[in-house]
Design an enzyme around this catalytic site. Structure first.
Site, mmCIF file in Angstrom:
data_model
loop_
_atom_site.group_PDB
_atom_site.id
_atom_site.type_symbol
_atom_site.label_atom_id
_atom_site.label_comp_id
_atom_site.label_asym_id
_atom_site.label_seq_id
_atom_site.Cartn_x
_atom_site.Cartn_y
_atom_site.Cartn_z
ATOM 1 N N ASP A 93 0.467 0.136 12.129
ATOM 2 C CA ASP A 93 0.274 -0.595 10.676
ATOM 3 C C ASP A 93 1.215 0.424 9.721
ATOM 4 O O ASP A 93 1.030 1.594 9.628
ATOM 5 C CB ASP A 93 -1.224 -0.406 10.252
ATOM 6 C CG ASP A 93 -1.592 -1.140 9.319
ATOM 7 O OD1 ASP A 93 -0.888 -1.490 8.487
ATOM 8 O OD2 ASP A 93 -2.743 -1.870 9.283
ATOM 9 N N GLU A 123 1.942 -8.630 5.874
ATOM 10 C CA GLU A 123 0.698 -9.044 5.059
ATOM 11 C C GLU A 123 1.259 -9.808 3.822
ATOM 12 O O GLU A 123 1.747 -9.009 2.871
ATOM 13 C CB GLU A 123 -0.328 -7.889 5.083
ATOM 14 C CG GLU A 123 -1.479 -8.422 4.252
ATOM 15 C CD GLU A 123 -2.456 -7.252 3.852
ATOM 16 O OE1 GLU A 123 -3.722 -7.307 3.603
ATOM 17 O OE2 GLU A 123 -1.889 -6.004 3.647
ATOM 18 N N ASP A 178 1.883 -3.420 5.672
ATOM 19 C CA ASP A 178 0.668 -3.745 4.701
ATOM 20 C C ASP A 178 1.454 -4.200 3.314
ATOM 21 O O ASP A 178 2.515 -3.689 2.738
ATOM 22 C CB ASP A 178 0.036 -2.412 4.733
ATOM 23 C CG ASP A 178 -1.142 -2.392 3.672
ATOM 24 O OD1 ASP A 178 -2.151 -3.049 4.042
ATOM 25 O OD2 ASP A 178 -1.087 -1.646 2.648
ATOM 26 N N HIS A 235 -9.764 -6.269 9.167
ATOM 27 C CA HIS A 235 -10.599 -5.163 8.665
ATOM 28 C C HIS A 235 -11.171 -5.352 7.146
ATOM 29 O O HIS A 235 -11.852 -4.557 6.705
ATOM 30 C CB HIS A 235 -9.991 -3.953 8.890
ATOM 31 C CG HIS A 235 -8.730 -3.907 8.105
ATOM 32 N ND1 HIS A 235 -7.505 -4.649 8.375
ATOM 33 C CD2 HIS A 235 -8.207 -3.294 6.984
ATOM 34 C CE1 HIS A 235 -6.551 -4.471 7.757
ATOM 35 N NE2 HIS A 235 -6.965 -3.540 6.834
ATOM 36 N N ASP A 236 -10.468 -6.275 6.500
ATOM 37 C CA ASP A 236 -10.860 -6.609 5.104
ATOM 38 C C ASP A 236 -11.763 -7.675 4.811
ATOM 39 O O ASP A 236 -12.016 -8.020 3.664
ATOM 40 C CB ASP A 236 -9.288 -6.888 4.208
ATOM 41 C CG ASP A 236 -8.627 -5.658 4.133
ATOM 42 O OD1 ASP A 236 -9.115 -4.313 4.114
ATOM 43 O OD2 ASP A 236 -7.176 -5.534 4.198
#
Length: 525
Positions: free
Chosen positions: A100, A265, A202, A327-328
């Site tokens: 990431d 993302e 990200d 994870h969000d």
């Protein structure tokens, strides 16, 4: 030929949130050695690649998304030698490893920002975004942090504000500065040289801000039950044209290493989202992340129109991708219940494109109540009462019915899901009717059926509440029928006949020909 297609088109990505996968040293926080110890579970699932949420050195203001060193490993997770062992173990199992990468902002503890903050004359001052106060005082513009409050923090020592799209501990990097740009590209090169197979990048659409930093327009549709960020439309603080050149440069760097992949993302409408593929002559990220299965209502009519619109938006060279958890985002089983979570698993793994599976969804982790004194998510702590906490999707994996579910010998950093003694990997491995067994069967079928991994896609007419489509490769045609209702449905009529043998059902027992049971998904040959 399917075999000639890149692995990231054929394959399935599995996201690991390192803090919550497996703890090896008893501190209640997962680590690299723990991940290595559980690789056989990942390999047995039948996925192709692992994406690790950040493991770089960090003060953990935002749990690793505040990076203090882009070329190191956070000591709570291990060290570079441990990372190299993990990478070798991943590759030994025929898997790939993605990291990431967090390019929009660093930690305020990063040496770059410490230098930038030290003086207006420091060579790294322009590596971040500093501005004088507005003419009548206060922040330079009306931009709002994604975590609430102004996106600007005053620095009394140097008499200017610095920009941060998230926490004040996460100052935004200035990608208009060529030296910063080069340093970040070198950080990516560091990990490519080490052997990683790609990056999930990200908030890529945040990476450049509009020249002059003008005010964002107010959002006329904002209401107080929404996040403070949404009071304005992020027209000038995100998705700027110059960002696409950076994305293309990242792609060129990755392509120089051969069979690597970049996942970006990007939360944008279809027309703007599709631009992040670039052009055949100047490609950008391989997979601009598609979150629409998370963002939209769960009903057949909505999904059908959304899937059609997304497919239609893709450029000819663009490969689709899908995700139902991260994870969000709230857990899929918490959103729609376990019965429909099984249907969602079949949807995710049979749509055209690369699926990303989030850890814990394979055992159907559902709703987890986080007591007030256990909340760790800064987004939730800064904007209480909105139900936006991310801790509920970051709770530890449950491996067995032993103490702390086999995750740790110490107290886990977040609570486990309440039914962990029976909802764990060991219990579900021995149960052919479990959701884990369903995921394994789906992934096995996807691997053995080119129509599922690489075939073309066609929506099919279906009764109300049913989503139906075909996957076709050569003479091989598979039909997927998904009942999104809690009631049985007769499947008949033009275009929705029962075309062949049932290959897989999301439910136990024998399906009835011409009938979908409540909450049932079927794959027919």
């Amino acid at each position: 030929m399917t075999a000639s297609r890149p692995w990231w088109e054929r394959g399935v990505i599995y996201q690991i949130y390192p803090r919550s996968f497996q703890d090896s040293d008893g501190d209640g926080i997962g680590d690299l050695a723990g991940i290595e110890a559980r690789l056989d579970h990942v390999a047995a699932l039948g996925v192709d690649a692992i994406w690790l949420s950040p493991v770089f050195p960090s003060p953990m203001a935002d749990f690793g998304y505040d990076v203090a060193d882009y070329c190191g490993i956070e000591p709570m997770f291990g060290d570079l030698a441990g990372f190299d062992r993990l990478l070798a173990a991943v590759h030994a199992r025929g898997l790939k490893l993605l990291l990431d990468f967090v390019p929009n902002h660093s930690s305020d503890r990063h040496p770059w920002f410490v230098a930038s903050r030290s003086s207006r004359d420091d060579p790294k001052r322009d590596w971040y975004i500093w501005r004088d106060p507005a003419p009548h005082g206060g922040p330079p513009n009306n931009w709002i942090s994604d975590f609430g409050g102004s996106a600007w923090t005053w620095d009394a020592a140097t008499g200017q504000y610095y920009l941060h799209a998230f926490l004040k501990e996460q100052p935004d990097l200035n990608w208009r500065n060529p030296d910063l740009r080069q340093a970040m590209m070198e950080a990516m090169r560091f990990w490519f040289d080490r052997g990683v197979d790609g990056f999930r990048i990200d908030v890529l659409w945040h990476i450049v801000k509009a020249e002059g930093l003008p005010d964002n327009p107010p959002n006329p549709d904002w209401t107080p039950d929404r996040t403070e960020r949404d009071r304005v439309i992020q027209r000038h603080s995100t998705d700027q044209p110059e960002a696409h050149a950076i994305s293309a440069d990242m792609r060129a760097l990755a392509d120089g290493y051969g069979d690597r992949v970049l996942v970006g993302e990007i939360f944008l409408p279809n027309d703007r989202h599709a631009r992040w593929y670039g052009t055949p002559e100047r490609p950008q990220v391989h997979l601009p992340f598609n979150f629409q299965l998370i963002e939209n209502d769960w009903n057949a009519e909505m999904l059908r129109s959304m899937i059609a619109a997304y497919e239609a938006s893709l450029p000819p060279h663009g490969w689709p991708n899908w995700v139902i958890g991260s994870h969000d985002a709230p857990r899929i089983a918490a959103r729609i219940g376990e019965a429909q979570a099984r249907v969602a698993a079949m949807l995710l793994l049979t749509l055209r494109g690369t699926p990303t599976l989030y850890q814990g969804d394979e055992i159907g982790i559902g709703r987890v109540a986080i007591p007030q004194d256990r909340i760790r998510d800064p987004q939730d702590l800064r904007q209480p009462g909105l139900g936006i906490g991310r801790d509920r999707s970051r709770t530890p994996m449950a491996w067995d019915a032993g103490p702390h579910a086999g995750f740790s010998t110490g107290e886990p950093w977040l609570p486990l899901h309440p039914d962990w003694p029976v909802r764990n990997v060991a219990a579900q491995t021995g149960d052919p009717g479990s959701i884990l067994s369903l995921y394994r069967r789906l992934l096995t079928l996807r691997r053995t059926e080119p129509a599922l991994s690489m075939g073309s896609f066609a929506l099919v007419d279906a009764p109300a509440g049913v989503l139906a489509y075909d996957r076709i490769e050569g003479d091989r045609r598979l039909r997927i029928l998904l009942n999104l209702r809690d009631a049985a449905v007769t499947v008949d009529g033009p275009g929705v006949d029962w075309p062949g043998t049932v290959m897989l059902s999301t439910l136990d027992g024998e399906p009835e020909p011409g009938m979908l049971r409540a909450n049932e998904g079927l794959i027919l040959s």
